[in-house]
Design an enzyme around this catalytic site. Structure first.
Site, PDB file in Angstrom:
ATOM      1  N   GLU A 123       0.756-116.674  21.172  1.00 50.22           N
ATOM      2  CA  GLU A 123      -0.087-115.996  20.160  1.00 50.22           C
ATOM      3  C   GLU A 123      -1.411-115.925  21.158  1.00 50.22           C
ATOM      4  O   GLU A 123      -1.832-117.052  22.011  1.00 50.22           O
ATOM      5  CB  GLU A 123      -0.490-117.127  19.098  1.00 50.22           C
ATOM      6  N   ARG A 180       7.274-111.035  16.907  1.00 50.86           N
ATOM      7  CA  ARG A 180       7.598-112.622  16.687  1.00 50.86           C
ATOM      8  C   ARG A 180       7.371-113.033  15.269  1.00 50.86           C
ATOM      9  O   ARG A 180       6.238-112.613  14.884  1.00 50.86           O
ATOM     10  CB  ARG A 180       6.598-113.552  17.593  1.00 50.86           C
ATOM     11  N   HIS A 239       6.984-122.627  11.026  1.00 52.53           N
ATOM     12  CA  HIS A 239       5.677-122.369  11.128  1.00 52.53           C
ATOM     13  C   HIS A 239       4.996-122.903   9.921  1.00 52.53           C
ATOM     14  O   HIS A 239       4.410-122.103   9.252  1.00 52.53           O
ATOM     15  CB  HIS A 239       5.459-120.901  11.316  1.00 52.53           C
ATOM     16  N   TYR A 269      -6.445-119.666  22.401  1.00 55.89           N
ATOM     17  CA  TYR A 269      -7.553-118.945  21.619  1.00 55.89           C
ATOM     18  C   TYR A 269      -8.840-119.151  22.485  1.00 55.89           C
ATOM     19  O   TYR A 269      -9.624-118.133  22.571  1.00 55.89           O
ATOM     20  CB  TYR A 269      -7.541-119.465  20.364  1.00 55.89           C
ATOM     21  N   GLU A 291       3.034-124.503  17.388  1.00 53.78           N
ATOM     22  CA  GLU A 291       1.779-125.571  17.188  1.00 53.78           C
ATOM     23  C   GLU A 291       2.152-126.874  16.860  1.00 53.78           C
ATOM     24  O   GLU A 291       1.545-127.183  15.897  1.00 53.78           O
ATOM     25  CB  GLU A 291       0.870-124.698  16.650  1.00 53.78           C
TER      26      GLU A 291
END
Ligand code: NAG
Length: 509
Positions: free
Chosen positions: A402, A101, A146, A333, A191
């Site tokens: 991610e 990615r 991004h 995360y 995000e």
């Protein structure tokens, strides 16, 4: 049966039962589950002003005086992947990845921000990268955005200008046309919560607009519409011939109520962070989460605004956004505890935090990397979040776009090894509970520019020496662990990775 034969028989039964009991600890990934790794253009490419690329908002930010990045660094050279992409693909082969990615730099492809000028050198770079990967059967997964908006578009308001729906749609169309013959997996935006919160609310990230509770919600509205525009362009004009998929990658942390009495507070945190983006796209009804609509409208009225700070969607817009993603892309995360009492009322007014009206914190013991304290190690939060996404959004298929852990430089990254093992184990717990998880991308393939943190903290499976002009890459212990997981498609607690081993490319890669 002779005595000898009985003995042999018993010995075989014993050996077999032993093997089974060992194997019980080894957990397999489902058939078809795909393993990859992720990066982003500004964080790895470098070549910030080469071959016709124009300035983007991170170039602009890191070149401003004073530079707000902690170590005063920038992505001017970064990991130099613009020139070292063949080595990057070699690393993907060493790990045995099925997909990689990466993101396109908008200002490298379209230096004016618009499709009137298509920069051929930028097109060549991405063609070379894609073709090099496909040579070894590594599938490209491309993120269109991004975080590196062309600076010119920022000067026109960036994500708070409603015209960005057209700007982003045009850019997406160019990308589908150029690369969609070979690229079958597209991510529109990475995000959104980080873009609108860090960029337009608390002002930590480019474009550093400090306007909590106001411009961040405008950003969200036009970002969601821009995402949906790209989705519909692909769905209607490209999918019939290119046969790929397209989705959004949301950041989602887990918010755990500290005690039962704070259940509503934790739920609010999830709705204001994950739900702000997920509810309009993945819920049955679409539109903002009801709690956001009600709370922000009421607070705005109290605060003297003539209308809600949360801009409304028309019924047509609700329908345009609803269902506009083939998968739930999740960047996860860590986990926070949430509470709400008299001490959680001291927020600036208006602000995002005041709109939530709750506080969050992490336990010291979650920071297994004592010298960084960036990502808390809380694998059970990953399982809980995945189960909630399944329950709230109708069993939506999920791709983990991610997940990873931060350390200081060094090859013996035992805390990262433990993090990957435990989080993948937590992912399998969710799969066992019926959550439909299709893929996993480790963040990151290699060390890179970590935004405001600069090069101080590292996320790579491969270490990059940023002091050396050649930017050499060296596998960490975690690279050897991940390679073994990808090779065996299983988690084996008895496997001990060795950072001093020689990294090789296995047959077939
Ligand atoms: C609110 O809750 C937090 C977390 O449990 C606690 O540390 C704090 O003392 C509480 N404050 C009040 C005023 O009750």
């Amino acid at each position: 049966m002779s005595c000898k034969l009985i003995f042999l028989f018993l010995a075989l039964v014993y050996a077999h039962s032993n093997a089974v009991s060992v194997r019980q600890n080894v957990r397999k990934f489902p058939d078809g589950f795909a393993f990859g790794a992720a990066t982003a253009s500004y964080q790895v490419e470098g070549a910030w002003n080469e071959d016709g690329k124009s300035e983007n908002i991170w170039d602009h930010l890191t070149h401003s005086q004073p530079n707000p990045v902690k170590d005063g660094s920038s992505g001017d050279v970064a990991a130099n992947s613009y020139h070292l992409y063949k080595r990057d693909v070699e690393m993907m082969r060493e790990l045995g990845l099925q997909f990689y990615r990466f993101s396109l730099s908008w200002s490298r492809l379209l230096p004016t921000g618009f499709p009137d000028v298509i920069n051929q050198a930028g097109v060549d770079y991405y063609n070379n990268l894609i073709d090099e990967m496909l040579k070894y059967n590594i599938q490209p997964m491309i993120t269109l955005y991004h975080w590196d908006l062309p600076q010119k578009l920022q000067e026109m308001g960036g994500w708070t200008n409603s015209h960005i729906v057209d700007w982003f749609g045009d850019y997406a169309q160019v990308a589908f046309k150029l690369f969609g013959d070979r690229v079958k997996s597209w991510i529109t935006i990475n995000e959104p919560h980080s873009i609108c919160y860090y960029g337009y609310s608390i002002g930590h990230f480019a474009p550093r607009i400090d306007s909590s509770g106001v411009s961040e919600y405008m950003c969200t509205k036009y970002l969601l519409l821009a995402h949906a525009r790209a989705y519909h362009i692909y769905d209607q004009e490209f999918r019939p011939s290119q046969n790929g998929n397209i989705f959004i990658a949301l950041s989602g942390q887990w918010y755990q109520s500290e005690t039962d009495e704070y259940h509503d507070a934790a739920e609010d945190y999830i709705q204001f962070t994950v739900g702000q983006y997920a509810h309009p796209i993945f819920s049955t009804t679409g539109d903002w989460p009801p709690v956001m609509k009600e709370r922000i409208a009421a607070k705005s009225a109290e605060q003297g605004f003539f209308r809600s700070r949360l801009p409304a969607f028309s019924p047509e817009e609700v329908e345009y956004i609803r269902g506009s993603s083939d998968f739930f892309g999740l960047n996860h995360y860590t986990t926070y505890y949430v509470y709400r009492n008299e001490s959680s009322t001291n927020f600036a007014v208006p602000s995002f935090e005041d709109d939530i009206g709750a506080d969050r914190y992490q336990l010291q013991e979650w920071h297994t990397q004592k010298d960084v304290k960036y990502i808390g190690h809380v694998p059970w939060g990953f399982t809980k979040l995945l189960v909630k996404i399944k329950e709230d959004y109708n069993d939506v298929p999920i791709q983990i776009t991610e997940n990873g852990f931060s350390t200081l430089p060094g090859l013996e990254d035992d805390t990262r090894v433990a993090y990957y093992f435990d989080y993948l184990n937590a992912l399998l717990d969710a799969v066992e509970s019926g959550v439909d998880v299709r893929s996993y991308a480790a963040w990151s393939l290699l060390d890179n520019f970590e935004w405001i943190e600069g090069y101080g903290i590292r996320f790579g499976l491969y270490e990059v020496d940023f002091e050396d002009e050649a930017r050499p890459r060296t596998p960490r212990k975690s690279a050897f662990l991940y390679k073994e997981i990808v090779r065996t498609r299983a988690l084996d607690p008895s496997f001990e990775p060795d950072a001093s081993a020689t990294m090789t490319i296995d047959q077939g890669h």
